[in-house]
Write a protein that holds these residues in place. Structure first.
Motif, short mmCIF file in Angstrom:
data_model
loop_
_atom_site.label_atom_id
_atom_site.label_comp_id
_atom_site.label_asym_id
_atom_site.label_seq_id
_atom_site.Cartn_x
_atom_site.Cartn_y
_atom_site.Cartn_z
N THR A 54 0.86 -1.17 0.00
CA THR A 54 0.00 0.00 0.00
C THR A 54 0.90 1.23 0.00
OG1 THR A 54 -0.12 0.35 2.39
CG2 THR A 54 -1.68 -1.23 1.45
N SER A 126 -7.47 -7.95 -1.50
CA SER A 126 -7.12 -6.98 -2.54
C SER A 126 -8.18 -5.90 -2.57
CB SER A 126 -7.06 -7.64 -3.92
OG SER A 126 -6.03 -8.60 -3.96
N ASP A 128 -9.22 -1.87 -4.17
CA ASP A 128 -9.01 -0.73 -5.06
C ASP A 128 -10.32 0.04 -5.07
OD1 ASP A 128 -8.31 1.13 -6.96
OD2 ASP A 128 -7.88 -0.32 -8.54
N GLU A 131 -10.75 2.29 -9.67
CA GLU A 131 -9.76 1.79 -10.63
C GLU A 131 -9.16 2.91 -11.48
OE1 GLU A 131 -12.60 0.32 -14.30
OE2 GLU A 131 -12.03 -1.13 -12.78
N THR A 134 -5.02 6.59 -8.92
CA THR A 134 -3.76 5.95 -8.57
C THR A 134 -3.56 6.06 -7.06
OG1 THR A 134 -2.58 8.01 -9.00
CG2 THR A 134 -2.68 6.41 -10.80
N ASP A 136 -4.57 4.25 -4.58
CA ASP A 136 -5.58 3.82 -3.61
C ASP A 136 -5.70 2.30 -3.55
OD1 ASP A 136 -6.88 3.40 -6.05
OD2 ASP A 136 -8.82 4.04 -5.30
N GLU A 137 -4.81 1.60 -4.25
CA GLU A 137 -4.83 0.14 -4.24
C GLU A 137 -4.14 -0.38 -2.98
OE1 GLU A 137 -4.51 1.78 -8.31
OE2 GLU A 137 -3.14 1.86 -6.63
#
Length: 150
Positions: A54, A126, A128, A131, A134, A136-137
Motif C-alpha cells: 500500500t 485486494s 481498489d 480503478e 492511482t 488507492d490500491e
C-alpha cells in the motif's frame, strides 16, 4: 420424417440450453463466494506474517496480537524494518483488515476481494476503491497464521 427428427431434436436443444443456463448460474454463484463475509472469529491472541503493498504500509511484517491489539511488529525486509522502527507503524490486526474489506464493499469499491483458508481466516485481501485513481490500491497477504494462548 424430417419433421419428426426436428421435433426429436428440439427437446434435446432445449435441455442443452437449460443445462448451459444452469452452468452459467452456477459459475456466477461460485464467483460470488469471494463477496461473502468471512465467518471466522478473530481470536484474542495470535501471530501472523503480513505482506503489504500500500502507499502507507509496504513490506513484510511478523505480527503478534495480544488481547485483540498489535503487541509486537518485526520488519522482515529493509522497508518494513524501517517502518517498524519509526512509529506509527500502522500494522493492522487481521480483524482490522476484515473491517477494511467490509468498508470497501459497503462503499462499492471497484475491487474488494479476499481468499480464505480452510479455517475461514483471510489469506489474501485486494482492494481498489477507484480503478481510475492511482495510489488507492492495497494488497495484503496473510501467512503463517497461528492462534496463541492469551
Amino acid at each position: 420424417m424430417t419433421a419428426g427428427r426436428s421435433r426429436a431434436r428440439f427437446p434435446s436443444t432445449a435441455a442443452l440450453l437449460a443445462a448451459l443456463l444452469c452452468a452459467t448460474a452456477a459459475c456466477g454463484s461460485s464467483a460470488e463466494t469471494n463477496e461473502l463475509k468471512s465467518t471466522w472469529e478473530e481470536p484474542a491472541s495470535y501471530s501472523y506474517t503480513l505482506t503489504s503493498s500500500t502507499q502507507v504500509l509496504a513490506g513484510a511484517f511478523q505480527v503478534k496480537v495480544r488481547n485483540g491489539k498489535v503487541a509486537e511488529v518485526v520488519g522482515l525486509d529493509e522497508d518494513s524494518r524501517r517502518q517498524a522502527q519509526n512509529p506509527p507503524a500502522e500494522v493492522p490486526t487481521i480483524g482490522k483488515l476484515l473491517k477494511t474489506l467490509d468498508q470497501a464493499r459497503s462503499e462499492d469499491a471497484d475491487t474488494a476481494d479476499a481468499d480464505y483458508a480452510a479455517d475461514g481466516h483471510p489469506v489474501r485481501i485486494s482492494l481498489d476503491w477507484d480503478e481510475n485513481s492511482t495510489d488507492d490500491e492495497a494488497s495484503y497477504t496473510i501467512s503463517s497464521y497461528e492462534p496463541t494462548p492469551g
